[in-house]
Each structure stands twice: as structure tokens, then as C-alpha cells.
Write an enzyme that holds these catalytic residues in place. Sequence first.
Site, PDB file in Angstrom:
ATOM      1  N   SER A 261       0.240  -1.388  -0.845  1.00 10.08           N
ATOM      2  CA  SER A 261      -0.410  -0.318  -0.174  1.00 10.08           C
ATOM      3  C   SER A 261      -1.992  -0.597  -0.973  1.00 10.08           C
ATOM      4  CB  SER A 261      -0.148   0.915  -0.750  1.00 10.08           C
ATOM      5  OG  SER A 261      -0.091   1.049  -1.999  1.00 10.08           O
ATOM      6  N   LYS A 262      -2.632   0.206  -0.124  1.00  9.14           N
ATOM      7  CA  LYS A 262      -4.321  -0.159  -0.882  1.00  9.14           C
ATOM      8  C   LYS A 262      -4.377   0.352  -2.199  1.00  9.14           C
ATOM      9  CE  LYS A 262      -8.731   2.049   0.630  1.00  9.14           C
ATOM     10  NZ  LYS A 262      -9.598   0.959   0.508  1.00  9.14           N
ATOM     11  N   ARG A 263      -3.869   1.322  -2.659  1.00  9.60           N
ATOM     12  CA  ARG A 263      -3.814   1.825  -4.048  1.00  9.60           C
ATOM     13  C   ARG A 263      -3.211   0.617  -4.890  1.00  9.60           C
ATOM     14  NH1 ARG A 263      -1.947   7.629  -5.683  1.00  9.60           N
ATOM     15  NH2 ARG A 263      -2.069   6.781  -7.489  1.00  9.60           N
TER      16      ARG A 263
END
Length: 493
Positions: A261-263
Site C-alpha cells: 500500500s501507499k503507506r
Amino acid sequence: MGTQEFNRSSIRVRFAPSPTGYLHIGGLRTALYCYLFARSQGGHLVLRIEDTDRTRFVADAENDIAQALWWCGLEVDEGPEQGGSYGPYRQSERQSLYVKYAESLVASGHAYYAFDSPDSIAALRKTNAAYGIGTRRQMDNSLTQSSDVVQRRLDAKEEHVIRLRVPENETVQFHDLIKGTVKVSSESIDDQVLIKSDGMPTYHLANVVDDHHMAISHVIRGDEWIPSTPKHILLYQMLGWQPPKMAHLPLILSPTGGKLSKRSAERQGIPINVRDYRARGFEPEAVVNFLAFLGWNPGSEDEVFGLKDLEQVFSLERVGSAPAQFDLNKLNWFNGQHLRRLDIEALANRALPFLEAHGIQGQDHRYLQEVCLLVRDRMEHAEDLSTRFSYCFVDPERFDLVGVKKRWKADAADLVRGYVDRLEAIKSFGEETLERELRTLAEERGVGAGRIIHPVRLAVSGTTAGPSLFALLHVLGRDTCIRRLRKAVHLLG
RNA sequence: GCCGCGUUCGUCUAGGGGUCUAGGACGCCGGCCUUUCACGCCGGUAACACGGGUUCAAAUCCCGUACGCGGUACCA
């Protein structure tokens, strides 16, 4: 457009992103595999923009996607920009087509109008596993109402959707080129919404209609679509169409195994959007090479491939079925490999924007190329020139303390001073002269050459690591060398 | 929960019944080269998830278990 017109024997692959954000690295991998398969088969690559979700639409996403593909060299044959005979290539521009087929499905009994509110559906889901067989009889739809009533409500523009009527007790199966045969019981499939209450189709309908109408021969997409594929197969059957061949790609995982994910990516220093790779100066060919090998291999022991090479050897049969973890180390290694493959001119151009960003402006192009030649084997990123090798352009601001302690001994200042004197006197500033002068000096003083070499390197670059000293001095030039050496003697004593 | 997909060195992977004392690459460690650091070359480290079958023989086939991932939206 009739089915007969399509030439089903030719290979046509589509990359069908949603413009809900910038193209991310996983999306690029899918695009790459689509491209590689199309090219390796002499087929066509279609870019289709799946913009049916108006709530998540991002205005510049489509442009970003096009830019990202272009940057990697993934040439698209048909799409919104390049046109083609199967357009339009944005789903929002094909709306009437979807509605037409949805209504034909209602007419043939494979779909129905549903007036239920999202709330009442949600309530029902609490007591029923799927919205289907049993539950739809209790709902407010064209299956439970007389056709007169339904027609009146439709005429009154009452809010409604069109749902797929999933058959009972059927095993739906398909053959996946990567996963093999996948079977699912129709009991576990929801009565999927086909047309939303805003009149837009859902992915499932639009996807099937377009893949058919665009004569797509192979659907190559991410693993996350496997659970939806039986719904699509059902639609093909109900519409009387031949489904394309399916190939579901394993997902890319974060280095710790979870979803990339982006995070999670950013926490580990992994750029998530393709534009970030570009901004950080990654070689597009390295990114492509790395991505290609995440889930695929040529079956030989060769690893470094350019895009054109990959087009020759790619095959879907050699795509693995297990998800792969992203490894930044390996990407960096590929980057170094591809950087070294660049010619000097190209390498210099890669480094240029980073130099400017670091305030190193207006470099002479010839000089820049000489520097590139000098440090190329030590580079892993285009940015290195403006960071680790900034001393090639500006005087070092400080000296590496550990280096000073180790290399700048008591006699260093004196020896360096002796060397500068000689540099001022010599006519040629060639590598051989520079080396001869240094070795002669060492001999005269009765010390090893290293006793002078190391302090000189430190003085001139601020660090103990770097290219061959004499090549470095030669590239820096006489004035710079003398200035830096004198300054170091002054500062370090 | 239910449904689906997956599981070989830390990571990417080769392998698809005997050729596996399991090969390559990244990383890491050591060496060579060398004035340093790299590059390059040489060497080392390290894996068939577990349990049952089938078979003369299983990393490879079958079944279970565990674990991971995905799906379960009027998102794609």
C-alpha cells in the site's frame, strides 16, 4: 458492431486502469506484462480508461498514466490519445452501449430491475450470506413485482439499479493461463449490480462489453480479479459471447509480505507512484527489468534485459503464480546495471536535472561528460553525481573526519605542500605526469606513495573513497587542484 | 465467517517423479585486482512450510493442516 466483424485470431490485449489516482508501481507491472505479451505475439495493446466511478475520478490521472507508460517506453497502439477503430476508449463515452446490453439481459431474464435502497440490502446481508437466490425474492425488484408496476416506476424515474440474476446451483469455471482451472459455485456469487443508479455501468458489465467489442483476445490483469471472473464468465454466456483467454498476475507485496500500500511502501522508502521513480532518477529500463522479473523469468540465467530484449523472450507460460515481495536492493542493483549501459552523453543528461536541483548550475557539457566517464562505475543512481560526487563540481565543504584521522598524518601537510609546488611547475597536467611527479616526490622524501596519495585525495575531494586519484586530478584541472590542496594544508595543518 | 489463490535460501527465482550432495541473481561475508572506494572476477553463507498418503523412487503427484494474500460494494 457485430461479433462477426471481429477477427478473433489476432492477439489484442488491453491495459484498463481507472483514473482514480496516479499510476502506481503495481499498475505499471500489469501494463508491462500486457505490453510484453502483446509485443511478443505480434499483437496490439489497447489502453482503455475505466472511468465509470465518478466519485473517485481524478482529473489528471489519465494524463499521468499516459506519461508513465511513455516514460517506460510502453507504446500503446490504440487508446484515447492515439485513437483506433474500436473507440471511444473511455468508458464514460460508451455509456449507451452498456445500458443497451443491460436491458437486453433484463429482457432475456438474466437480469432485473432492483429498487431496493442500499440500507435495505445491507440489513438483509446481515442474515443472508449473499444477495442472490433466496434473498432476491424478498426484495423490491422486477422479479417480485408485476411488470405493470415495474414499468410505471421506471417511467416515474424512480431510482433503481439493474442486477445480474445469478443462476442457481451451477459451477462456474474458467481456465486461467497462469492459475489453471478455477471453479466457483454460483451460490457464492452475489446478484451483482450491472448498472448503477446513476446510469453508469459497474466494472463487471463495462469490462465484459468492452472486451468483447474491442475484440480483446487476452485479459491480463491482477490477481485481485479472480473472484470476479466467474461473474464475467456468466455474463459472456448470457450475452452469447466467447470469453477471452484469462491470465491473472500474482500481486506485488511489500518487503515485509503485506499488501504494497501507499503507506507501507513509503515507510520502507519505496516509491509508490511511477512518477516518483521518474522524479527520483530511476532508469526506466531498470524499473521495467526489475518489474518483469517480479513474477517472471526467461528460464535462462540472464538477468539484465532492456525492454526490446524482454519483448523477444517474454512468455505468459513462464509467469509464476505466487505473489512476490518488492526488493528495493535489487531494484537499485538493476539501476546500476542499466546506468552503466547508457552512453556517456545520455548519462550526463540523466544527471543534469539533479545537479541543477542541488544548485550546481551551468556546467560545461564536455566537462560533465568527463566526470561521468570518471565515476560511472561507482554510480548507482543518476543523483549520485550531485551528492556523493559533488566535489567534481564544487570544492568540498568539509573533510571526512574518520578519513582525516586515518590518512592525514603528521607529515601530510608537508608532503602535500611539496606536491602542490610540483604541480605549479609542471607543464602537462596529464595523468602520467601527475603520477610520475607524485612518485618521484615520494621517493625523494623516502615515504611510500600512499603517504601522499591519500592525503591528496582527502584534500581534493573531502573523502577517502573515489576514482583513481590521477584521473581525478586530471579531470579537476590544475587551478582547482592547487586551490583545494593549498586550502586543505591551511585548514588541516 | 464464507469463497478463492498461493507456499523452494532473508528476497527474486530455476526445477514439474530418479540427472538435486537443490542451480542462478540480489543482499551479506571473505579473497583477488588496487593508492582508496567502486566495477569486475573468484569463493562462502543460506531454502524444498508441516503431517499423511501414492510410488522401487517425491522439492516435484494426491489429501489434510498451518500460515500468507486476495475477494466478499451502486470501487475498480
